[in-house]
Design a protein around this motif. Structure first.
Motif, PDB file in Angstrom:
ATOM      1  N   GLN A  73       0.764  -1.122   0.089  1.00 13.25           N
ATOM      2  CA  GLN A  73      -0.028   0.135   0.198  1.00 13.25           C
ATOM      3  C   GLN A  73       0.924   1.296   0.166  1.00 13.25           C
ATOM      4  O   GLN A  73       0.639   2.102  -0.727  1.00 13.25           O
ATOM      5  N   GLU A  74       2.027   1.164   0.598  1.00 13.00           N
ATOM      6  CA  GLU A  74       2.886   2.547   0.768  1.00 13.00           C
ATOM      7  C   GLU A  74       3.348   2.706  -0.349  1.00 13.00           C
ATOM      8  O   GLU A  74       3.760   3.660  -0.988  1.00 13.00           O
ATOM      9  N   ALA A  75       3.999   1.450  -1.028  1.00 11.29           N
ATOM     10  CA  ALA A  75       4.602   1.645  -2.304  1.00 11.29           C
ATOM     11  C   ALA A  75       3.507   1.971  -3.451  1.00 11.29           C
ATOM     12  O   ALA A  75       4.186   2.933  -4.355  1.00 11.29           O
ATOM     13  N   ALA A  76       2.523   1.702  -3.316  1.00 11.36           N
ATOM     14  CA  ALA A  76       1.459   2.226  -4.441  1.00 11.36           C
ATOM     15  C   ALA A  76       1.407   3.474  -4.302  1.00 11.36           C
ATOM     16  O   ALA A  76       1.126   4.115  -5.554  1.00 11.36           O
ATOM     17  N   VAL A  77       1.307   4.231  -3.323  1.00 15.72           N
ATOM     18  CA  VAL A  77       1.365   5.610  -3.244  1.00 15.72           C
ATOM     19  C   VAL A  77       2.690   6.487  -3.848  1.00 15.72           C
ATOM     20  O   VAL A  77       2.592   7.384  -4.467  1.00 15.72           O
ATOM     21  N   ASP A  78       3.601   5.895  -3.303  1.00 17.52           N
ATOM     22  CA  ASP A  78       4.936   6.454  -3.293  1.00 17.52           C
ATOM     23  C   ASP A  78       5.284   6.359  -4.911  1.00 17.52           C
ATOM     24  O   ASP A  78       6.383   7.277  -5.279  1.00 17.52           O
ATOM     25  N   ILE A  79       5.129   5.197  -5.658  1.00 13.86           N
ATOM     26  CA  ILE A  79       5.353   5.106  -6.967  1.00 13.86           C
ATOM     27  C   ILE A  79       4.935   6.175  -7.735  1.00 13.86           C
ATOM     28  O   ILE A  79       5.275   6.520  -8.795  1.00 13.86           O
ATOM     29  N   VAL A  80       3.723   6.829  -7.357  1.00  9.85           N
ATOM     30  CA  VAL A  80       3.215   7.744  -8.150  1.00  9.85           C
ATOM     31  C   VAL A  80       3.602   9.174  -7.758  1.00  9.85           C
ATOM     32  O   VAL A  80       3.886  10.184  -8.454  1.00  9.85           O
ATOM     33  N   ASN A  81       3.432   9.368  -6.172  1.00 11.70           N
ATOM     34  CA  ASN A  81       3.916  10.711  -5.572  1.00 11.70           C
ATOM     35  C   ASN A  81       4.770  10.610  -4.319  1.00 11.70           C
ATOM     36  O   ASN A  81       4.059  10.312  -3.218  1.00 11.70           O
ATOM     37  N   PHE A  82       6.156  10.347  -4.294  1.00  9.37           N
ATOM     38  CA  PHE A  82       6.827  10.098  -3.313  1.00  9.37           C
ATOM     39  C   PHE A  82       6.843  11.096  -2.319  1.00  9.37           C
ATOM     40  O   PHE A  82       7.358  12.376  -2.660  1.00  9.37           O
ATOM     41  N   LYS A  83       6.486  10.802  -1.160  1.00 10.05           N
ATOM     42  CA  LYS A  83       6.437  11.844   0.126  1.00 10.05           C
ATOM     43  C   LYS A  83       5.794  13.079  -0.432  1.00 10.05           C
ATOM     44  O   LYS A  83       6.359  14.221   0.012  1.00 10.05           O
ATOM     45  N   LYS A 122       6.008  14.921  -3.202  1.00 11.53           N
ATOM     46  CA  LYS A 122       6.959  15.874  -3.925  1.00 11.53           C
ATOM     47  C   LYS A 122       6.497  16.056  -5.102  1.00 11.53           C
ATOM     48  O   LYS A 122       7.169  16.811  -5.769  1.00 11.53           O
ATOM     49  N   GLY A 123       5.463  15.350  -5.713  1.00 11.59           N
ATOM     50  CA  GLY A 123       5.129  15.782  -7.128  1.00 11.59           C
ATOM     51  C   GLY A 123       5.855  15.042  -7.921  1.00 11.59           C
ATOM     52  O   GLY A 123       5.811  15.300  -9.300  1.00 11.59           O
ATOM     53  N   ILE A 124       6.697  13.790  -7.737  1.00 12.08           N
ATOM     54  CA  ILE A 124       7.284  12.907  -8.544  1.00 12.08           C
ATOM     55  C   ILE A 124       7.230  11.752  -7.949  1.00 12.08           C
ATOM     56  O   ILE A 124       7.231  11.442  -6.748  1.00 12.08           O
ATOM     57  N   GLY A 125       7.225  10.597  -8.956  1.00  9.55           N
ATOM     58  CA  GLY A 125       7.019   9.391  -8.576  1.00  9.55           C
ATOM     59  C   GLY A 125       8.325   8.692  -8.291  1.00  9.55           C
ATOM     60  O   GLY A 125       9.723   9.151  -8.225  1.00  9.55           O
ATOM     61  N   CYS A 142      16.662   1.078  -7.767  1.00  9.38           N
ATOM     62  CA  CYS A 142      16.248   1.903  -6.698  1.00  9.38           C
ATOM     63  C   CYS A 142      14.821   1.552  -6.227  1.00  9.38           C
ATOM     64  O   CYS A 142      14.650   1.509  -4.835  1.00  9.38           O
ATOM     65  N   PHE A 143      13.973   1.219  -7.125  1.00 11.44           N
ATOM     66  CA  PHE A 143      12.675   0.556  -6.511  1.00 11.44           C
ATOM     67  C   PHE A 143      12.576  -0.520  -5.463  1.00 11.44           C
ATOM     68  O   PHE A 143      12.101  -0.726  -4.483  1.00 11.44           O
ATOM     69  N   SER A 144      13.478  -1.408  -5.880  1.00 12.52           N
ATOM     70  CA  SER A 144      13.805  -2.679  -4.923  1.00 12.52           C
ATOM     71  C   SER A 144      14.470  -2.375  -3.664  1.00 12.52           C
ATOM     72  O   SER A 144      14.020  -2.755  -2.664  1.00 12.52           O
ATOM     73  N   ILE A 145      15.247  -1.338  -3.495  1.00 17.58           N
ATOM     74  CA  ILE A 145      16.033  -0.911  -2.544  1.00 17.58           C
ATOM     75  C   ILE A 145      15.031  -0.139  -1.665  1.00 17.58           C
ATOM     76  O   ILE A 145      15.102  -0.288  -0.379  1.00 17.58           O
ATOM     77  N   TYR A 146      14.188   0.724  -2.159  1.00 24.78           N
ATOM     78  CA  TYR A 146      13.200   1.438  -1.461  1.00 24.78           C
ATOM     79  C   TYR A 146      12.253   0.085  -0.760  1.00 24.78           C
ATOM     80  O   TYR A 146      12.010   0.287   0.403  1.00 24.78           O
ATOM     81  N   CYS A 147      11.918  -0.842  -1.530  1.00 22.43           N
ATOM     82  CA  CYS A 147      10.835  -1.721  -0.754  1.00 22.43           C
ATOM     83  C   CYS A 147      11.471  -2.485   0.290  1.00 22.43           C
ATOM     84  O   CYS A 147      10.915  -2.997   1.364  1.00 22.43           O
ATOM     85  N   VAL A 148      12.918  -2.885   0.020  1.00 18.72           N
ATOM     86  CA  VAL A 148      13.558  -3.617   1.048  1.00 18.72           C
ATOM     87  C   VAL A 148      13.462  -2.832   2.200  1.00 18.72           C
ATOM     88  O   VAL A 148      13.335  -3.200   3.489  1.00 18.72           O
TER      89      VAL A 148
END
Length: 360
Positions: free
Chosen positions: A21-31, A33-36, A241-247
């Motif tokens: 759920q957290e990744a689903a949000v951040d992949i579109v709008n990270f924290k 910031k208006g960027i995925g 990057c995405f995999s590191i974030y998920c880890v």
């Protein structure tokens, strides 16, 4: 969205739903910031903070000493089969390997390209049903390291304790890392593909003692030297990057769950439920010998291949997915990694008891 199924797959394995759920949000709008997330530069302060947090959480959860580097590499755990000997073994040197399954066997094949390999133990003749006790093999004094796979996904075997030998330990922990406490200081190097117990596929975590970084020969290609990545904090090239974030998010989930000791307790409880139903009837037959049973992968057979196919088909129909065993041993396999919920195991146990009653 339909109701989530229970994913018993050996890998990629199930992830905590809160992380998805957290990744689903951040992949579109990270924290916000208006960027995925997957658009961020790996050298941006935002992603550098993600990588730093992920490393710090791994260090905290595993109790990694300060004189070890944590690397985020690509190429899967299979690339470590050759990177380990390429960096740590020379042509005139010897290394000791324990052959306890497919992945150990593949690593042995790769190591022979770089140095002398002594296979001190093999259970291949009994279809890898067990792992060795310390008194069943020896390690030569001049061996550079002892290499083993802590948990064998295909055969459902696991070292109940780590080898106690006068040798530097090198371990493939791809399928049970962070499932139980480990004394990292006993190891020269630990590696794990993330897609079973740490996150999605795409990143391999390597934990290496710093003094080993200088063993590598100058002729080894730059990208294949651990030292290259250690000196650049895994940013020599664009990392996954995405995999590191998920880890990092999975590590945060594990910390909030109570850490490694707490998850070990849950893992033992989940595995005990499955082994209890297997042992309670002759209808099911566990592949691994009891002293070598895995807490992560429970491999078992039914009386006939036809019943196994029926079992898998009917289980899938009620949301118990991924139970087909590996082609080399057949049968069934339930992979119950850290994030696999206890209620999924309970549902499988009930299904197994009902199936045996109807078809036994």
């Amino acid at each position: 969205m339909p109701e989530r199924i229970y994913n018993f797959s050996p890998g990629p394995g199930t992830l905590p739903y809160s992380v998805l759920q957290e990744a689903a949000v951040d992949i579109v709008n990270f924290k916000d910031k208006g960027i995925g997330l997957i658009e961020l530069s790996h050298r941006s302060k935002e992603f550098m903070a993600v990588a730093e947090e992920t490393e710090n959480l791994i260090r905290e959860l595993m109790g990694i000493p300060a004189n070890y580097k944590v690397l985020f590499l690509q190429g899967g755990a299979s690339s470590q089969f050759f990177m380990v000997p390429m960096n740590l073994l020379k042509a005139d040197q010897k290394a000791t390997y324990l052959n306890t399954g497919v992945w150990a066997k593949k690593a042995i094949k790769e190591a022979k390209l770089f140095g002398q390999v002594e296979v001190a133990y093999s259970s291949e003749d009994i279809t890898f049903k067990r792992v060795p006790r310390d008194d069943e093999y020896t390690v030569a004094p001049d061996s550079q390291y002892l290499y083993f796979v802590t948990n064998n996904t295909i055969y459902g075997t696991q070292f109940p304790t780590m080898p106690n030998k006068e040798a530097m330990l090198i371990a493939d922990m791809s399928s049970d890392i962070l499932s139980r406490p480990v004394d990292v200081s006993k190891f020269g190097l630990i590696f794990a593909g993330a897609q079973k117990n740490m996150g999605p596929a795409g990143v391999t975590v390597v934990i290496i003692r710093e003094d080993l970084l200088d063993r590598v020969d100058d002729k080894v290609p730059t990208m294949l030297k651990y030292k290259t990545h250690a000196e650049k904090d895994s940013m020599f090239n664009t990392p996954p990057c995405f995999s590191i974030y998920c880890v990092g998010r999975v590590m945060n989930w594990l910390k909030q769950t109570g850490g490694v000791a707490a998850i070990e307790k849950l893992n033992r409880e989940k595995a005990a439920l499955l082994y209890e139903v297997i042992d309670s009837t002759e209808f099911y037959r566990g592949h691994a010998e009891k002293e070598s049973r895995s807490l992560m992968n429970v491999a078992f057979n039914l009386p006939t291949p036809e019943l196994e196919a029926q079992f898998i088909r009917e289980a899938t129909a009620v949301g118990l997915d991924g139970l087909k065993g590996h082609r080399s041993v057949g049968g069934c396999r339930a992979s119950i990694y850290n994030a696999f919920p206890r209620e999924g195991v309970e549902k499988l146990v009930t299904f197994m008891a009902d199936f045996a009653k109807k078809n036994g």
